[in-house]
Write an enzyme that holds these catalytic residues in place. Structure first.
Site, short mmCIF file in Angstrom:
data_model
loop_
_atom_site.label_atom_id
_atom_site.label_comp_id
_atom_site.label_asym_id
_atom_site.label_seq_id
_atom_site.Cartn_x
_atom_site.Cartn_y
_atom_site.Cartn_z
N LYS A 90 0.83 -1.23 0.00
CA LYS A 90 0.00 0.00 0.00
C LYS A 90 0.85 1.26 0.00
O LYS A 90 0.59 2.21 0.75
CB LYS A 90 -0.98 0.00 1.17
CG LYS A 90 -1.94 -1.19 1.17
CD LYS A 90 -2.99 -1.08 2.24
CE LYS A 90 -3.86 -2.31 2.33
NZ LYS A 90 -3.17 -3.52 2.83
O1 LIG Z 1 -9.05 -3.11 1.95
C1 LIG Z 1 -8.18 -3.88 2.36
C2 LIG Z 1 -6.93 -3.97 1.79
C3 LIG Z 1 -6.04 -4.88 2.27
N1 LIG Z 1 -6.33 -5.70 3.30
C4 LIG Z 1 -5.32 -6.68 3.74
O2 LIG Z 1 -5.81 -7.99 3.47
C5 LIG Z 1 -5.52 -8.85 4.57
C6 LIG Z 1 -6.80 -9.29 5.23
O3 LIG Z 1 -6.56 -10.25 6.22
P1 LIG Z 1 -7.73 -11.23 6.78
O4 LIG Z 1 -7.05 -11.99 7.87
O5 LIG Z 1 -8.17 -12.11 5.64
O6 LIG Z 1 -8.82 -10.35 7.28
C7 LIG Z 1 -4.59 -8.07 5.49
O7 LIG Z 1 -3.27 -8.33 5.09
C8 LIG Z 1 -4.94 -6.63 5.21
O8 LIG Z 1 -3.85 -5.76 5.41
C9 LIG Z 1 -7.58 -5.62 3.86
O9 LIG Z 1 -7.92 -6.35 4.80
N2 LIG Z 1 -8.48 -4.71 3.38
#
Ligand SMILES: O=c1ccn([C@@H]2O[C@H](COP(=O)(O)O)[C@@H](O)[C@H]2O)c(=O)[nH]1
Length: 268
Positions: A90
């Site tokens: 990001k």
């Molecule tokens: O909008 C967003 C963008 C990035 N993320 C990232 O995805 C994973 C989500 O992890 P989970 O354990 O599946 O919830 C995490 O690395 C976030 O930084 C997001 O969640 N939302």
């Protein structure tokens, strides 16, 4: 080209699932495994059932584990060369600094794609998108509860900010046809809107699993007519499905297959 590589993996593994690699030291210590050993076990257990892996750089940096991040990306390229790696970083900064972030993602870590923040404007995305073979995944409508605070603001022309980002990504910023967007599974109405705006552009969808996004609503809102166009990411819901050194890989594999099969029900 990242998007072609992604679609080949989706075809070969019949999967839209992306496994997020978000190492949590306390959880891995509780398993009694070393970080790289655990990462390799998760990768090997799930690779045949995914279209991408998505390591989140903050989890590695916080642990001073950049060497392990480098090593796991190299390992994926060596052992599972058909599965691309999206580095979730990001990043966002002025062009000269963005060039360094792009080198970090694509040269230092050898990622196939990177997530970027478009808030500073299209000129700050060029240093990434000029790497024509790489994917640039632009934040559009994020999965978190507060995303609407700015992203849903209505602009003077009547569009919301996320609609503006989607339109610019599709029409103004995509010279090398290597842009994708991030859209949270927690916002299916906005996802359908974004799909209308961007046509066939692939969308990275976090928010399934631990954040409670709904698979059926996500697929109905965002799937392309060819049954592709989505990269559905889950981290905690897959990588922490197990609770011991003996079962963590097999439980991760089972959770990954279950998500893949649930998704595929809605692709027919
Ligand atoms: O909008 C967003 C963008 C990035 N993320 C990232 O995805 C994973 C989500 O992890 P989970 O354990 O599946 O919830 C995490 O690395 C976030 O930084 C997001 O969640 N939302």
């Amino acid at each position: 080209m990242f998007i072609q590589q992604l679609e080949r993996a989706q075809e070969k593994h019949q999967s839209l699932v992306c496994v997020g690699l978000d190492p949590n030291q306390a959880k891995i210590d509780a398993l009694g495994l070393g970080l790289l050993d655990w990462l390799k076990q998760i990768v090997d257990a799930t690779a045949q059932h995914v279209c991408a892996f998505k390591p989140q750089i903050a989890y590695f940096a916080a642990l001073k584990a950049e060497a392990e991040l480098t090593a796991i990306i190299a390992y994926i390229h060596e052992k599972h060369p058909d599965v691309p790696v999206i580095l979730d970083a990001k990043r966002g900064d002025i062009g000269s600094t963005a060039e360094q972030y792009a080198r970090e993602a694509f040269e230092r870590y050898q990622a196939d794609a990177v997530t970027v923040n478009p808030y500073m404007g299209g000129d700050t995305l060029k240093p990434y998108s000029s790497h024509a073979g790489k994917g640039v995944v632009v934040l559009c409508k994020t999965s978190n509860a507060g995303s609407g605070e700015l992203q849903n603001l209505t602009l003077a022309d009547g569009q919301t900010l996320f609609q503006k980002v989607a339109g610019k990504a599709a029409n103004d910023w995509n010279d090398n046809r290597n842009l994708l967007l991030v859209v949270g599974a927690t916002y299916p109405v906005e996802l359908a809107d974004i799909r209308q705006i961007v046509g066939d552009m692939p969308l990275l969808i976090p928010g399934i699993g631990a954040q409670g996004g709904d698979v059926e609503k996500t697929l109905k809102a965002g799937l392309r007519a060819d049954g592709k166009g989505l990269i559905i990411s889950s981290s905690r819901g897959i990588i922490y499905a197990g609770d011991s050194a003996e079962n963590c890989a097999e439980k991760a594999r089972q959770a990954c297959v279950e998500l893949k099969n649930t998704i595929n029900q809605y692709r027919d």
